[in-house]
Design an enzyme around this catalytic site. Structure first.
Site, PDB file in Angstrom:
ATOM      1  NE  ARG A 209      -4.330  -1.356   0.075  1.00  0.00           N
ATOM      2  CZ  ARG A 209      -4.459  -2.368  -0.773  1.00  0.00           C
ATOM      3  NH1 ARG A 209      -3.452  -2.696  -1.577  1.00  0.00           N
ATOM      4  NH2 ARG A 209      -5.566  -3.089  -0.811  1.00  0.00           N
ATOM      5  CD  GLU A 243      -2.916   3.527  -5.118  1.00  0.00           C
ATOM      6  OE1 GLU A 243      -3.797   2.709  -5.466  1.00  0.00           O
ATOM      7  OE2 GLU A 243      -1.705   3.256  -5.054  1.00  0.00           O
ATOM      8  CG  HIS A 260      -2.998  -0.481  -6.523  1.00  0.00           C
ATOM      9  ND1 HIS A 260      -3.517   0.145  -5.408  1.00  0.00           N
ATOM     10  CD2 HIS A 260      -2.986  -1.791  -6.233  1.00  0.00           C
ATOM     11  CE1 HIS A 260      -3.802  -0.764  -4.492  1.00  0.00           C
ATOM     12  NE2 HIS A 260      -3.486  -1.956  -4.959  1.00  0.00           N
TER      13      HIS A 260
HETATM   14  N1  LIG Z   1      -0.285  -4.011  -5.336  1.00  0.00           N
HETATM   15  C1  LIG Z   1      -1.187  -4.953  -5.414  1.00  0.00           C
HETATM   16  O1  LIG Z   1      -1.787  -5.223  -6.475  1.00  0.00           O
HETATM   17  C2  LIG Z   1      -1.494  -5.790  -4.184  1.00  0.00           C
HETATM   18  C3  LIG Z   1      -1.971  -7.097  -4.336  1.00  0.00           C
HETATM   19  C4  LIG Z   1      -2.209  -7.864  -3.190  1.00  0.00           C
HETATM   20  C5  LIG Z   1      -1.994  -7.308  -1.932  1.00  0.00           C
HETATM   21  N2  LIG Z   1      -1.578  -6.013  -1.843  1.00  0.00           N
HETATM   22  C6  LIG Z   1      -1.336  -5.409  -0.530  1.00  0.00           C
HETATM   23  O2  LIG Z   1      -0.300  -6.176   0.093  1.00  0.00           O
HETATM   24  C7  LIG Z   1      -0.701  -6.516   1.426  1.00  0.00           C
HETATM   25  C8  LIG Z   1      -0.175  -7.905   1.744  1.00  0.00           C
HETATM   26  O3  LIG Z   1      -0.873  -8.836   0.944  1.00  0.00           O
HETATM   27  P1  LIG Z   1      -1.061 -10.322   1.484  1.00  0.00           P
HETATM   28  O4  LIG Z   1      -2.068 -10.980   0.604  1.00  0.00           O
HETATM   29  O5  LIG Z   1       0.267 -10.954   1.663  1.00  0.00           O
HETATM   30  O6  LIG Z   1      -1.713 -10.050   2.918  1.00  0.00           O
HETATM   31  P2  LIG Z   1      -1.604 -10.964   4.218  1.00  0.00           P
HETATM   32  O7  LIG Z   1      -2.551 -10.388   5.202  1.00  0.00           O
HETATM   33  O8  LIG Z   1      -1.694 -12.398   3.842  1.00  0.00           O
HETATM   34  O9  LIG Z   1      -0.099 -10.730   4.735  1.00  0.00           O
HETATM   35  C9  LIG Z   1       0.300  -9.517   5.309  1.00  0.00           C
HETATM   36  C10 LIG Z   1       1.402  -9.853   6.302  1.00  0.00           C
HETATM   37  O10 LIG Z   1       1.968  -8.634   6.787  1.00  0.00           O
HETATM   38  C11 LIG Z   1       2.309  -8.851   8.125  1.00  0.00           C
HETATM   39  N3  LIG Z   1       2.522  -7.575   8.796  1.00  0.00           N
HETATM   40  C12 LIG Z   1       1.600  -6.724   9.297  1.00  0.00           C
HETATM   41  N4  LIG Z   1       2.206  -5.668   9.865  1.00  0.00           N
HETATM   42  C13 LIG Z   1       3.554  -5.859   9.696  1.00  0.00           C
HETATM   43  C14 LIG Z   1       4.715  -5.124  10.065  1.00  0.00           C
HETATM   44  N5  LIG Z   1       4.626  -3.963  10.724  1.00  0.00           N
HETATM   45  N6  LIG Z   1       5.923  -5.612   9.731  1.00  0.00           N
HETATM   46  C15 LIG Z   1       6.037  -6.788   9.055  1.00  0.00           C
HETATM   47  N7  LIG Z   1       4.974  -7.551   8.698  1.00  0.00           N
HETATM   48  C16 LIG Z   1       3.754  -7.074   9.018  1.00  0.00           C
HETATM   49  C17 LIG Z   1       1.153  -9.655   8.684  1.00  0.00           C
HETATM   50  O11 LIG Z   1       1.523 -10.319   9.865  1.00  0.00           O
HETATM   51  C18 LIG Z   1       0.884 -10.612   7.522  1.00  0.00           C
HETATM   52  O12 LIG Z   1       1.599 -11.819   7.686  1.00  0.00           O
HETATM   53  C19 LIG Z   1      -2.234  -6.452   1.419  1.00  0.00           C
HETATM   54  O13 LIG Z   1      -2.722  -6.061   2.699  1.00  0.00           O
HETATM   55  C20 LIG Z   1      -2.537  -5.397   0.387  1.00  0.00           C
HETATM   56  O14 LIG Z   1      -2.628  -4.136   1.025  1.00  0.00           O
HETATM   57  C21 LIG Z   1      -1.308  -5.252  -2.911  1.00  0.00           C
HETATM   58  O1  LIG Z   2      -5.657  -5.547  -2.058  1.00  0.00           O
HETATM   59  C1  LIG Z   2      -5.529  -6.050  -3.170  1.00  0.00           C
HETATM   60  O2  LIG Z   2      -5.992  -7.205  -3.478  1.00  0.00           O
HETATM   61  C2  LIG Z   2      -4.766  -5.346  -4.235  1.00  0.00           C
HETATM   62  O3  LIG Z   2      -4.243  -4.126  -3.774  1.00  0.00           O
HETATM   63  C3  LIG Z   2      -5.569  -5.135  -5.509  1.00  0.00           C
HETATM   64  O4  LIG Z   2      -4.691  -4.760  -6.542  1.00  0.00           O
HETATM   65  C4  LIG Z   2      -6.614  -4.083  -5.322  1.00  0.00           C
HETATM   66  O5  LIG Z   2      -7.153  -3.830  -6.612  1.00  0.00           O
HETATM   67  P1  LIG Z   2      -8.444  -2.885  -6.689  1.00  0.00           P
HETATM   68  O6  LIG Z   2      -9.398  -3.474  -5.684  1.00  0.00           O
HETATM   69  O7  LIG Z   2      -7.975  -1.517  -6.292  1.00  0.00           O
HETATM   70  O8  LIG Z   2      -8.935  -2.995  -8.084  1.00  0.00           O
END
Ligand SMILES: NC(=O)c1ccc[n+]([C@@H]2O[C@H](COP(=O)([O-])OP(=O)(O)OC[C@H]3O[C@@H](n4cnc5c(N)ncnc54)[C@H](O)[C@@H]3O)[C@@H](O)[C@H]2O)c1
Ligand SMILES: O=C(O)[C@H](O)[C@H](O)COP(=O)(O)O
Length: 391
Positions: A209, A243, A260
């Site tokens: 994020r 964003e 994103h």
């Molecule tokens: N850019 C994208 O398209 C995209 C896609 C998927 C997820 N994401 C983002 O990435 C994040 C992670 O995705 P995920 O599916 O692995 O989520 P998830 O919840 O499975 O894993 C997140 C991990 O982060 C850890 N965490 C929380 N606070 C922390 C800290 N201060 N230091 C270290 N670790 C910490 C948690 O314990 C957890 O294990 C999501 O919350 C989402 O915001 C972005």
């Molecule tokens: O949280 C997620 O799964 C990812 O950040 C994902 O890319 C979000 O996509 P959006 O819901 O903004 O289309």
């Protein structure tokens, strides 16, 4: 039954129309009036589900987000209202990991380093971080994990402090949620002090994020890197603090910048929609069940043949066949610069790029045909579909 869906939720119209009347709207601009008479709301991360949005939701009983992130939903509020909530954890973990691998492979080519000579620091060992670690294991690339919450939960994996990651890793990739409370808040986790403590010639990737990284501090560190007054630093951002607005002064300082979309592959979106659909069907106690694989088209390049043992160069070609981060980077820069200082144009362009995103696939969509002795088992562990051939 009336089901309101984000118009940018692939396959949602065909799936949810089996259950009721579907209304599709832009997720970022939903208002309380849109929720009048709505029984179920299916969203993506651009819809902030808060008291204002559900103020007139007279019939709402279910909210689903087809995303991994859940920070856009006030879950406590929904619980107090007796509204059931579901998400799609891990739906796009593969896409994000493949985004990171593409970024590293391309940077390796541009900066003339081998990814095998890098140590990757993964902050956040949940679905994405764990899957990325699995890919790095398949390639034999060293990494360290930092996740104090998982560690406190008794997860038996080896976890290291941020200090150790900074001391030993020349790539740092963030995969945490955005949190502002608790013992380990992630807001500006990567700030000026963190950036100053990174290794020389380090690479920072944020596909989590936007606010996990202090974008102003990053801009200053990158500018210092460019003008030689600081350590050389490379940064890849898929997410931005403001964003759909992007700081145009930061953009040229980034190695890769994308709107994103790290998790925006077709498989990830299909999984997200089907996970929410299936949860809703369970909630309704009906026997509908959707499979993401049933929804996906055949990949445009369904099979490649390996004629020799693969090496880093052929791995690079294979990975780029599926996803080359430069494709998204180029379009993003062009659209953001065209929008210029007009915030409304910029926000519209940012969301349009995501709404009209191309049919990006995952490695699993490609079959690699090769002789057994070409060590293809590691390609299979990386996610490619591998078939053994005799000649
Ligand atoms: N850019 C994208 O398209 C995209 C896609 C998927 C997820 N994401 C983002 O990435 C994040 C992670 O995705 P995920 O599916 O692995 O989520 P998830 O919840 O499975 O894993 C997140 C991990 O982060 C850890 N965490 C929380 N606070 C922390 C800290 N201060 N230091 C270290 N670790 C910490 C948690 O314990 C957890 O294990 C999501 O919350 C989402 O915001 C972005
Ligand atoms: O949280 C997620 O799964 C990812 O950040 C994902 O890319 C979000 O996509 P959006 O819901 O903004 O289309």
């Amino acid at each position: 039954m009336k089901i309101l869906i984000d118009e940018n939720m692939p396959y949602a119209q065909e799936l949810f129309s089996q259950l009721g009347d579907v209304i599709a709207k832009p997720g970022r601009t939903l208002t309380a009036d849109d929720l009048v008479g709505i029984d179920a709301l299916m969203i993506r991360s651009v819809t902030k589900v808060n008291a204002d949005l559900i103020a007139k939701a007279d019939k709402l009983k279910f909210v689903g987000t087809a995303t991994a992130g859940q920070d856009h939903v006030d879950q406590d509020l929904l619980a107090t209202k007796g509204i059931t909530f579901t998400a799609a954890p891990g739906c796009n973990k593969v896409g994000v990991a493949e985004y990171v691998l593409s970024s590293l492979m391309v940077l390796g080519q541009q900066q003339d380093f081998s990814i095998y000579d890098r140590t990757i620091g993964i902050i956040g060992a949940g679905n994405v971080g764990t899957y990325l670690a699995k890919c790095l294991d398949a390639l034999g690339i060293r990494y360290l994990l930092n996740d104090p919450l998982k560690q406190a939960e008794g997860d038996k994996r080896q976890f290291d402090s941020l200090e150790r990651l900074l001391a030993e890793c020349d790539v740092i990739t963030a995969h945490t949620p955005i949190t502002r409370g608790g013992e380990y808040p992630t807001h500006h986790l990567i700030d000026a002090n963190f950036l100053a403590a990174m290794q020389p010639n380090a690479i920072l990737i944020n596909a989590a994020r936007g606010p996990v990284v202090d974008n102003q501090a990053l801009k200053q560190a990158l500018q210092a890197s460019v003008d030689g007054s600081g350590k050389t630093l490379t940064a890849v951002l898929d997410v931005f603090e403001q964003e759909p607005l992007v700081d145009l002064a930061l953009l040229p300082l980034l190695a890769f910048a994308t709107p994103h979309v790290a998790g925006y592959g077709l498989e990830g979106k299909a999984r997200g929609t089907t996970m929410v659909f299936n949860s809703f069907c369970q909630f309704l106690n009906n026997d509908h069940h959707a499979l993401a694989s049933d929804l996906l088209p055949i990949a445009p390049i369904p099979q490649v043949q390996l004629s020799r043992q693969w090496d880093e160069a052929s791995l690079f070609s294979l990975i780029q066949l599926v996803y080359d981060v430069r494709k998204d980077d180029g379009i993003f820069r062009r659209e953001m610069l065209a929008a210029g200082d007009d915030n409304s144009k910029m926000a519209t362009a940012f969301d349009l790029m995501r709404k009209n995103y191309w049919d990006r696939r995952e490695y699993s969509a490609i079959t690699v045909a090769a002789k057994a002795e070409f060590a293809v088992e590691s390609l299979a562990k990386l996610g490619f579909t591998v078939v053994e051939v005799t000649q």
